[in-house]
Scaffold this motif. Sequence first.
Motif, PDB file in Angstrom:
ATOM      1  N   GLN A 120       0.653  -0.831   0.328  1.00 46.68           N
ATOM      2  CA  GLN A 120      -0.768   0.120  -0.419  1.00 46.68           C
ATOM      3  C   GLN A 120       0.848   0.881  -0.023  1.00 46.68           C
ATOM      4  N   SER A 121       0.369   2.195  -0.011  1.00 45.46           N
ATOM      5  CA  SER A 121       1.023   3.393  -0.663  1.00 45.46           C
ATOM      6  C   SER A 121       0.256   4.497  -0.254  1.00 45.46           C
ATOM      7  N   GLY A 122       1.296   6.043  -0.058  1.00 47.38           N
ATOM      8  CA  GLY A 122       0.711   7.419  -0.142  1.00 47.38           C
ATOM      9  C   GLY A 122      -0.134   7.619   1.237  1.00 47.38           C
ATOM     10  N   ILE A 123      -1.090   8.374   1.898  1.00 44.74           N
ATOM     11  CA  ILE A 123      -1.438   8.662   3.395  1.00 44.74           C
ATOM     12  C   ILE A 123      -1.919   7.909   3.609  1.00 44.74           C
ATOM     13  N   TRP A 124      -1.603   7.033   4.766  1.00 43.75           N
ATOM     14  CA  TRP A 124      -2.364   5.776   5.407  1.00 43.75           C
ATOM     15  C   TRP A 124      -3.152   6.428   6.904  1.00 43.75           C
ATOM     16  N   GLN A 125      -2.169   7.534   7.720  1.00 41.54           N
ATOM     17  CA  GLN A 125      -2.654   8.017   8.873  1.00 41.54           C
ATOM     18  C   GLN A 125      -3.242   9.466   9.059  1.00 41.54           C
ATOM     19  N   THR A 126      -3.358   9.887   9.945  1.00 39.76           N
ATOM     20  CA  THR A 126      -4.865  11.082   9.672  1.00 39.76           C
ATOM     21  C   THR A 126      -3.337  12.554   9.736  1.00 39.76           C
ATOM     22  N   VAL A 127      -3.972  13.220   8.660  1.00 38.87           N
ATOM     23  CA  VAL A 127      -3.868  14.721   8.411  1.00 38.87           C
ATOM     24  C   VAL A 127      -4.190  15.520   9.682  1.00 38.87           C
ATOM     25  N   TRP A 128      -2.971  16.541   9.889  1.00 36.88           N
ATOM     26  CA  TRP A 128      -4.333  17.438  10.715  1.00 36.88           C
ATOM     27  C   TRP A 128      -3.370  19.077  10.862  1.00 36.88           C
ATOM     28  N   MET A 129      -3.624  19.936  11.085  1.00 37.60           N
ATOM     29  CA  MET A 129      -3.293  21.313  12.142  1.00 37.60           C
ATOM     30  C   MET A 129      -3.873  21.595  12.949  1.00 37.60           C
ATOM     31  N   GLU A 130      -2.785  22.670  13.646  1.00 35.91           N
ATOM     32  CA  GLU A 130      -2.980  23.106  14.931  1.00 35.91           C
ATOM     33  C   GLU A 130      -2.252  24.416  14.338  1.00 35.91           C
ATOM     34  N   TYR A 131      -3.144  25.665  15.412  1.00 34.72           N
ATOM     35  CA  TYR A 131      -1.968  26.488  15.306  1.00 34.72           C
ATOM     36  C   TYR A 131      -1.449  26.441  16.773  1.00 34.72           C
ATOM     37  N   VAL A 132      -0.487  27.737  16.686  1.00 38.73           N
ATOM     38  CA  VAL A 132       0.849  27.275  18.040  1.00 38.73           C
ATOM     39  C   VAL A 132       0.925  28.628  18.108  1.00 38.73           C
ATOM     40  N   PRO A 133       1.625  28.917  19.737  1.00 38.82           N
ATOM     41  CA  PRO A 133       2.219  30.207  19.117  1.00 38.82           C
ATOM     42  C   PRO A 133       3.461  30.283  18.781  1.00 38.82           C
TER      43      PRO A 133
END
Length: 592
Positions: free
Chosen positions: A172-185
């Motif tokens: 298998q290939s490519g993205i296989w776990q969570t993609v996410w963003m966060e704002y930090v100071p």
Amino acid sequence: MKQLYTRWGKKIDPEHVLSEYPRPLLVRDSYINLNGYWEYAFTDAFQKPEKYDGKILVPFSPEAVLSGVNRQLQPEEYLWYKRTIDVNEVQLKKHRLILHFGAVDQACVVYVNGHQTGRHTGGYLPFELDITDAVHDGANELTVAVKDRSDTSYHAKGKQKLKAGGMFYTSQSGIWQTVWMEYVPEVYITELEAIPDIDRNVVRICVHASEPEQKCRITVHQAAIYPEPMKCAEDVSSLFGIPETVITETKGNTSAWIEIPVPDARLWTCEEPYLYYYKVTMGEDQIISYFAMQKFSLEPDAETEGFPRICLNGKEQFQNGVLDQGYWPEGLYTPPCDEAFIFDITEMKKTGFNMVRKHIKIEPQRWYYHCDRLGIVVWQDMVNGGERYKHWFVTYLATVMSWLKIPMRDIYPSLLSRKNKAGRLEFVREMRETVYVLKGHPSIASWVIFNEGWGQFQTEDMTRLLREMDPDRLIDQASGWFDQGGGDFSSLHNYFFGLFIHPERKRASALSEYGGYSYPVSGHTACEKQYGYGACKTREELNKRCTERADKMRELIPEGLCASVYTQWSDIEEEVNGVYTYDRKIRKIDRV
């Protein structure tokens, strides 16, 4: 191959796929989940496609049916992902924006609004990118280009194979776990380390920041056994259900170890997996994490002629384990939901296991979090790599050599598929990163460096390096065979002969793989061709043989056996030797 589904795969909600907070050891109240539908395209050249082929459900690999693609990425191809991300200008004026990928197999380049913001190689490890300077208010374009050589190169590959069969499974290939963003100071916490000392009733915590030598405050709270699983980060103050009771509060500096007393410490065990939650405040940044008061060690057993025994918190613990490769019929490497993880772990304990060997795969952090809070010990394998394996040697001949007690030094890179220097250096880097990512989880008792000689090299050097990185864990340097005499275990695999061990005075004896009896259940088997280590015609025969083998295993305990690992937790494709069927609907083995 017949497509099977678990009870959760049929009910998946594309709008809320694996939406739980993905990093339980470092929690902020800023969390933007990017799972869901992205656009995708396959190309023959490394060139951004003018037109995309359709939609793919992230984080399922294109080879998995839940992705909606069901197409194999070939080694000479590229896989492209695209979606838009919304950015808040008010947040952007005061914060940095960090983009996180749980895992992308195997190598990728990330673009934001057409500008390259980073690249990463290593299909099993997380990475993050600061994309603040590449985004603007409103909609922004995020593009990811992926290349996966699979088992045609020296990169880490686990059990993946382009031509799957037997004990190797769908690549298998490519993205296989969570993609996410966060704002930090602007100045923020990047890492937390917590090392318990149960002999002195203290924990040592080190806070790392984007700028060193910052002031921080640490508050340790009274915790509870079996806390409810964390779902999201909407309310950081009640995220783990922390009571108001505060054990202690300490101030210190980042990049420096801070020793904190834990009076009347509650110890972590499989029966009572007690966790302490703590809050770290540094300027405008606030993090919640947890630790456990526990210690894994080897101690001599006076009752059995001084054989080393595995101890948890100074008390002998026979670790009765099961091999878990973490495959799902509809998601392959990726579970259909968080509840699927919880099901596997709780059912393992019901079956009589107190340990699980995570076999040459690194799971999403939530799997380890559930092991921590539900109370099951983990032996964590490093993910194997190397060139194409010579199975006539590392599988068949090695089995006989192990039975005949014929040792072999690890100085034959051709036989052990480690001729490429870049591949050896990559293994060292990824071993370091694996420990860096996972060592905070209290359930991990042992690191397993090499499995059955697959890509094995400089075993003693790897053992010394690993010991320096994490002196508080046990080490199985060579699981199966090609033992070099180091680490903490004499670690054997045995599927075909009478069970035996090689008891020692300095190292513990482990039967790190055994069993593997196969039994297909009609309607719950993916392949007509079937694989295992001893075919059974009925469920009754399977349980009888399994019980007899487990009884033989236990007869070795007085001779020095300290741990065993039954193969395996679930069926996977052709391999039908699981405690459970591949779809997790039928338990085939009652107890081990």
